[in-house]
Design a protein around this motif. Structure first.
Motif, PDB file in Angstrom:
ATOM      1  N   TYR A 209       0.738  -1.164   0.057  1.00  0.00           N
ATOM      2  CA  TYR A 209      -0.044  -0.069  -0.083  1.00  0.00           C
ATOM      3  C   TYR A 209       0.938   1.211   0.157  1.00  0.00           C
ATOM      4  O   TYR A 209       0.746   2.281  -0.908  1.00  0.00           O
ATOM      5  CB  TYR A 209      -1.097  -0.040   1.321  1.00  0.00           C
ATOM      6  CG  TYR A 209      -1.424   1.269   1.638  1.00  0.00           C
ATOM      7  CD1 TYR A 209      -2.499   2.028   0.940  1.00  0.00           C
ATOM      8  CD2 TYR A 209      -1.023   1.806   2.839  1.00  0.00           C
ATOM      9  CE1 TYR A 209      -3.035   3.119   1.463  1.00  0.00           C
ATOM     10  CE2 TYR A 209      -1.418   3.016   3.158  1.00  0.00           C
ATOM     11  CZ  TYR A 209      -2.679   3.833   2.439  1.00  0.00           C
ATOM     12  OH  TYR A 209      -3.070   4.936   2.829  1.00  0.00           O
ATOM     13  N   LEU A 210       2.051   1.256   0.802  1.00  0.00           N
ATOM     14  CA  LEU A 210       2.722   2.567   1.073  1.00  0.00           C
ATOM     15  C   LEU A 210       3.367   2.685  -0.386  1.00  0.00           C
ATOM     16  O   LEU A 210       3.859   3.760  -0.719  1.00  0.00           O
ATOM     17  CB  LEU A 210       3.737   2.288   1.874  1.00  0.00           C
ATOM     18  CG  LEU A 210       2.899   2.146   3.567  1.00  0.00           C
ATOM     19  CD1 LEU A 210       4.034   1.872   4.489  1.00  0.00           C
ATOM     20  CD2 LEU A 210       2.441   3.678   3.735  1.00  0.00           C
ATOM     21  N   LEU A 211       3.867   1.498  -1.108  1.00  0.00           N
ATOM     22  CA  LEU A 211       4.733   1.700  -2.238  1.00  0.00           C
ATOM     23  C   LEU A 211       3.887   1.867  -3.413  1.00  0.00           C
ATOM     24  O   LEU A 211       4.321   2.524  -4.447  1.00  0.00           O
ATOM     25  CB  LEU A 211       5.458   0.471  -2.703  1.00  0.00           C
ATOM     26  CG  LEU A 211       6.777  -0.329  -1.661  1.00  0.00           C
ATOM     27  CD1 LEU A 211       7.063  -1.522  -1.818  1.00  0.00           C
ATOM     28  CD2 LEU A 211       7.710   0.848  -1.578  1.00  0.00           C
ATOM     29  N   LEU A 212       2.558   1.933  -3.535  1.00  0.00           N
ATOM     30  CA  LEU A 212       1.777   2.112  -4.675  1.00  0.00           C
ATOM     31  C   LEU A 212       1.819   3.445  -5.242  1.00  0.00           C
ATOM     32  O   LEU A 212       1.829   3.640  -6.517  1.00  0.00           O
ATOM     33  CB  LEU A 212       0.201   1.884  -4.302  1.00  0.00           C
ATOM     34  CG  LEU A 212      -0.248   0.257  -4.135  1.00  0.00           C
ATOM     35  CD1 LEU A 212      -1.585   0.148  -3.754  1.00  0.00           C
ATOM     36  CD2 LEU A 212       0.129  -0.337  -5.548  1.00  0.00           C
ATOM     37  N   ARG A 213       1.852   4.503  -4.519  1.00  0.00           N
ATOM     38  CA  ARG A 213       2.058   5.889  -4.867  1.00  0.00           C
ATOM     39  C   ARG A 213       3.273   6.132  -5.682  1.00  0.00           C
ATOM     40  O   ARG A 213       3.270   7.000  -6.357  1.00  0.00           O
ATOM     41  CB  ARG A 213       1.498   6.850  -3.810  1.00  0.00           C
ATOM     42  CG  ARG A 213       0.080   6.681  -3.201  1.00  0.00           C
ATOM     43  CD  ARG A 213      -0.120   7.914  -2.456  1.00  0.00           C
ATOM     44  NE  ARG A 213       0.707   7.780  -0.958  1.00  0.00           N
ATOM     45  CZ  ARG A 213       0.391   7.111   0.025  1.00  0.00           C
ATOM     46  NH1 ARG A 213      -0.833   6.285  -0.277  1.00  0.00           N
ATOM     47  NH2 ARG A 213       1.395   6.982   1.143  1.00  0.00           N
ATOM     48  N   ALA A 214       4.367   5.404  -5.305  1.00  0.00           N
ATOM     49  CA  ALA A 214       5.726   5.842  -5.808  1.00  0.00           C
ATOM     50  C   ALA A 214       5.758   5.173  -7.054  1.00  0.00           C
ATOM     51  O   ALA A 214       6.988   5.261  -7.933  1.00  0.00           O
ATOM     52  CB  ALA A 214       6.753   5.121  -4.667  1.00  0.00           C
ATOM     53  N   LEU A 215       5.009   4.151  -7.498  1.00  0.00           N
ATOM     54  CA  LEU A 215       5.347   3.052  -8.546  1.00  0.00           C
ATOM     55  C   LEU A 215       4.212   3.713  -9.875  1.00  0.00           C
ATOM     56  O   LEU A 215       3.311   4.271  -9.769  1.00  0.00           O
ATOM     57  CB  LEU A 215       4.941   1.670  -8.525  1.00  0.00           C
ATOM     58  CG  LEU A 215       5.775   1.011  -7.380  1.00  0.00           C
ATOM     59  CD1 LEU A 215       5.221  -0.298  -7.059  1.00  0.00           C
ATOM     60  CD2 LEU A 215       7.092   1.077  -7.630  1.00  0.00           C
ATOM     61  N   PRO A 216       4.920   3.556 -11.164  1.00  0.00           N
ATOM     62  CA  PRO A 216       3.880   3.883 -12.297  1.00  0.00           C
ATOM     63  C   PRO A 216       2.804   2.824 -12.626  1.00  0.00           C
ATOM     64  O   PRO A 216       2.974   1.751 -11.449  1.00  0.00           O
ATOM     65  CB  PRO A 216       5.051   3.364 -13.447  1.00  0.00           C
ATOM     66  CG  PRO A 216       6.013   2.805 -12.891  1.00  0.00           C
ATOM     67  CD  PRO A 216       6.305   2.915 -11.642  1.00  0.00           C
ATOM     68  N   ALA A 217       1.606   3.131 -13.182  1.00  0.00           N
ATOM     69  CA  ALA A 217       0.599   2.530 -13.160  1.00  0.00           C
ATOM     70  C   ALA A 217       0.829   1.029 -13.439  1.00  0.00           C
ATOM     71  O   ALA A 217       0.337  -0.094 -12.782  1.00  0.00           O
ATOM     72  CB  ALA A 217      -0.348   3.028 -14.081  1.00  0.00           C
ATOM     73  N   GLY A 218       1.757   0.657 -14.230  1.00  0.00           N
ATOM     74  CA  GLY A 218       1.931  -0.767 -14.782  1.00  0.00           C
ATOM     75  C   GLY A 218       2.607  -1.586 -13.823  1.00  0.00           C
ATOM     76  O   GLY A 218       2.590  -2.949 -14.114  1.00  0.00           O
ATOM     77  N   ALA A 219       3.306  -1.176 -12.747  1.00  0.00           N
ATOM     78  CA  ALA A 219       3.896  -1.808 -11.821  1.00  0.00           C
ATOM     79  C   ALA A 219       3.098  -2.096 -10.590  1.00  0.00           C
ATOM     80  O   ALA A 219       3.449  -2.835  -9.847  1.00  0.00           O
ATOM     81  CB  ALA A 219       5.342  -1.120 -11.352  1.00  0.00           C
ATOM     82  N   ARG A 220       2.038  -1.500 -10.463  1.00  0.00           N
ATOM     83  CA  ARG A 220       1.037  -1.810  -9.350  1.00  0.00           C
ATOM     84  C   ARG A 220       0.452  -3.300  -9.285  1.00  0.00           C
ATOM     85  O   ARG A 220       0.355  -3.594  -8.214  1.00  0.00           O
ATOM     86  CB  ARG A 220       0.083  -0.577  -9.351  1.00  0.00           C
ATOM     87  CG  ARG A 220       0.745   0.642  -9.024  1.00  0.00           C
ATOM     88  CD  ARG A 220      -0.540   1.862  -9.297  1.00  0.00           C
ATOM     89  NE  ARG A 220       0.260   3.123  -9.161  1.00  0.00           N
ATOM     90  CZ  ARG A 220       0.097   4.271  -9.576  1.00  0.00           C
ATOM     91  NH1 ARG A 220      -1.015   4.049 -10.742  1.00  0.00           N
ATOM     92  NH2 ARG A 220       0.473   5.365  -9.673  1.00  0.00           N
ATOM     93  N   ALA A 221       0.019  -3.597 -10.221  1.00  0.00           N
ATOM     94  CA  ALA A 221      -0.507  -4.918 -10.261  1.00  0.00           C
ATOM     95  C   ALA A 221       0.426  -6.017  -9.895  1.00  0.00           C
ATOM     96  O   ALA A 221       0.146  -6.966  -9.180  1.00  0.00           O
ATOM     97  CB  ALA A 221      -1.440  -5.039 -11.650  1.00  0.00           C
ATOM     98  N   PRO A 222       1.468  -5.854 -10.692  1.00  0.00           N
ATOM     99  CA  PRO A 222       2.408  -6.752 -10.400  1.00  0.00           C
ATOM    100  C   PRO A 222       3.072  -6.814  -8.902  1.00  0.00           C
ATOM    101  O   PRO A 222       3.215  -8.079  -8.153  1.00  0.00           O
ATOM    102  CB  PRO A 222       3.586  -6.749 -11.276  1.00  0.00           C
ATOM    103  CG  PRO A 222       3.029  -6.020 -12.350  1.00  0.00           C
ATOM    104  CD  PRO A 222       1.877  -5.406 -11.812  1.00  0.00           C
ATOM    105  N   LEU A 223       3.039  -5.755  -8.337  1.00  0.00           N
ATOM    106  CA  LEU A 223       3.336  -5.649  -7.036  1.00  0.00           C
ATOM    107  C   LEU A 223       2.362  -6.296  -6.057  1.00  0.00           C
ATOM    108  O   LEU A 223       2.845  -7.084  -5.024  1.00  0.00           O
ATOM    109  CB  LEU A 223       3.401  -4.145  -6.482  1.00  0.00           C
ATOM    110  CG  LEU A 223       3.898  -3.857  -4.905  1.00  0.00           C
ATOM    111  CD1 LEU A 223       5.015  -4.419  -4.398  1.00  0.00           C
ATOM    112  CD2 LEU A 223       3.539  -2.305  -4.675  1.00  0.00           C
ATOM    113  N   LEU A 224       0.953  -5.782  -6.177  1.00  0.00           N
ATOM    114  CA  LEU A 224       0.032  -6.656  -5.454  1.00  0.00           C
ATOM    115  C   LEU A 224       0.213  -8.230  -5.720  1.00  0.00           C
ATOM    116  O   LEU A 224      -0.268  -8.828  -4.637  1.00  0.00           O
ATOM    117  CB  LEU A 224      -1.275  -5.882  -5.791  1.00  0.00           C
ATOM    118  CG  LEU A 224      -1.459  -4.544  -5.249  1.00  0.00           C
ATOM    119  CD1 LEU A 224      -2.723  -3.763  -6.201  1.00  0.00           C
ATOM    120  CD2 LEU A 224      -1.412  -4.140  -3.981  1.00  0.00           C
ATOM    121  N   GLY A 225       0.187  -8.457  -6.962  1.00  0.00           N
ATOM    122  CA  GLY A 225       0.195  -9.887  -7.457  1.00  0.00           C
ATOM    123  C   GLY A 225       1.249 -10.523  -6.532  1.00  0.00           C
ATOM    124  O   GLY A 225       1.201 -11.610  -6.023  1.00  0.00           O
ATOM    125  N   ALA A 226       2.480 -10.059  -6.339  1.00  0.00           N
ATOM    126  CA  ALA A 226       3.622 -10.610  -5.692  1.00  0.00           C
ATOM    127  C   ALA A 226       3.355 -10.664  -4.342  1.00  0.00           C
ATOM    128  O   ALA A 226       3.512 -11.734  -3.397  1.00  0.00           O
ATOM    129  CB  ALA A 226       4.989  -9.877  -5.954  1.00  0.00           C
TER     130      ALA A 226
END
Length: 278
Positions: A209-226
């Motif tokens: 959740y804290l990292l979401l705002r720092a990442l580009p849109a395309g990287a958010r779903a892989p982060l959540l998936g991981a």
């Protein structure tokens, strides 16, 4: 329809395949979401909500949209808390879920593969209290250094509060753990709900959740998936090592999701009030 005992035996015999299928499903879902969000994410959220602080932190949300987000968050928290209460009621009444728990623990004791046991005995340490506390302290120091005081307060409330909540719930239910003799892990607390499942979900979920705002849109779903795959694997390890019943892990996820959601609701509501138009 198979009985709880038949279903437990089937899962125990094919546990590694079941985990691989779940992991593959999460990976494919994450890849699909990543593709959609990278191309249309901002436009979709602007159309639906007029922008959310995760994706457009400069925008001030209208009161109606803030109310909508709060309502959705509270509805999700109510659903997860209802799931926890349902699990607690099932184990207290010794219904079919309890039969499944016992049957799965017995089946895994017979059919678990030593190589997989050793693997999960290593992976499960990512949900140990010492590891989660270490992550909690490190992230807290970074947030303090960056003067992200609202995020620091949310992080502290979520992680510390969840730890206290799990202790209270364990003491209240006082459920005995399944019997195990492999000696790969050591445990001393009560079984319901699983602290590893709840703690890993809250710590790694809040970190995402804290990292979401720092990442580009395309990287958010892989982060959540991981993050989902890691939390799922830690919970699965507790069942595979038969130090927890399956319902313990599910209850840990339910309680952790409820607490984390409430913390995020408060954080996002506070953030939305402080935003100013660009």
């Amino acid at each position: 329809m198979p009985t709880p005992e038949e279903l437990a035996l089937l899962l125990a015999r094919h546990a590694s395949l079941a985990l691989a299928a779940i992991a593959l499903t999460l990976a494919c879902t994450g890849a699909g979401l990543s593709l959609i969000l990278s191309r249309h994410g901002d436009a979709l959220l602007r159309a639906l909500l007029g922008g959310w602080s995760w994706l457009a932190p400069r925008w001030r949300l209208p009161p109606t949209q803030v109310a909508l987000l709060l309502a959705l968050g509270f509805a999700f928290a109510l659903a997860t808390s209802a799931a926890f209460l349902s699990l607690a009621d099932e184990i207290s009444e010794h219904e079919e879920l309890t039969r499944f728990d016992i049957a799965l623990a017995e089946a895994l004791r017979t059919h678990a593969e030593p190589a997989w046991q050793r693997f999960f005995a290593t992976l499960t340490h990512l949900g140990d209290v010492e590891v989660l506390v270490g992550v909690g302290v490190l992230v807290g120091i970074v947030l303090l250094a960056k003067r992200r005081y609202l995020d620091l307060a949310c992080w502290t409330a979520a992680t510390l509060g969840n730890g206290l909540l799990i202790r209270l719930l364990k003491h209240f239910f006082q459920r005995e753990r399944p019997a195990f003799e492999h000696g790969l892990v050591s445990v001393s607390s009560w079984s319901f709900p699983s602290g590893h499942a709840s703690g890993s979900l809250v710590v790694y979920g809040m970190l995402s959740y804290l990292l979401l705002r720092a990442l580009p849109a395309g990287a958010r779903a892989p982060l959540l998936g991981a993050a989902c795959m890691l939390v799922m694997a830690i919970g699965f390890s507790r069942i595979y090592l038969h130090v927890h019943f399956a319902s313990d892990v599910l209850a840990g996820y339910a309680s952790g999701l409820t607490w984390m959601t409430m913390c995020i609701i408060v954080c996002e509501a506070t953030r939305a009030r402080s935003l100013r138009p660009a």
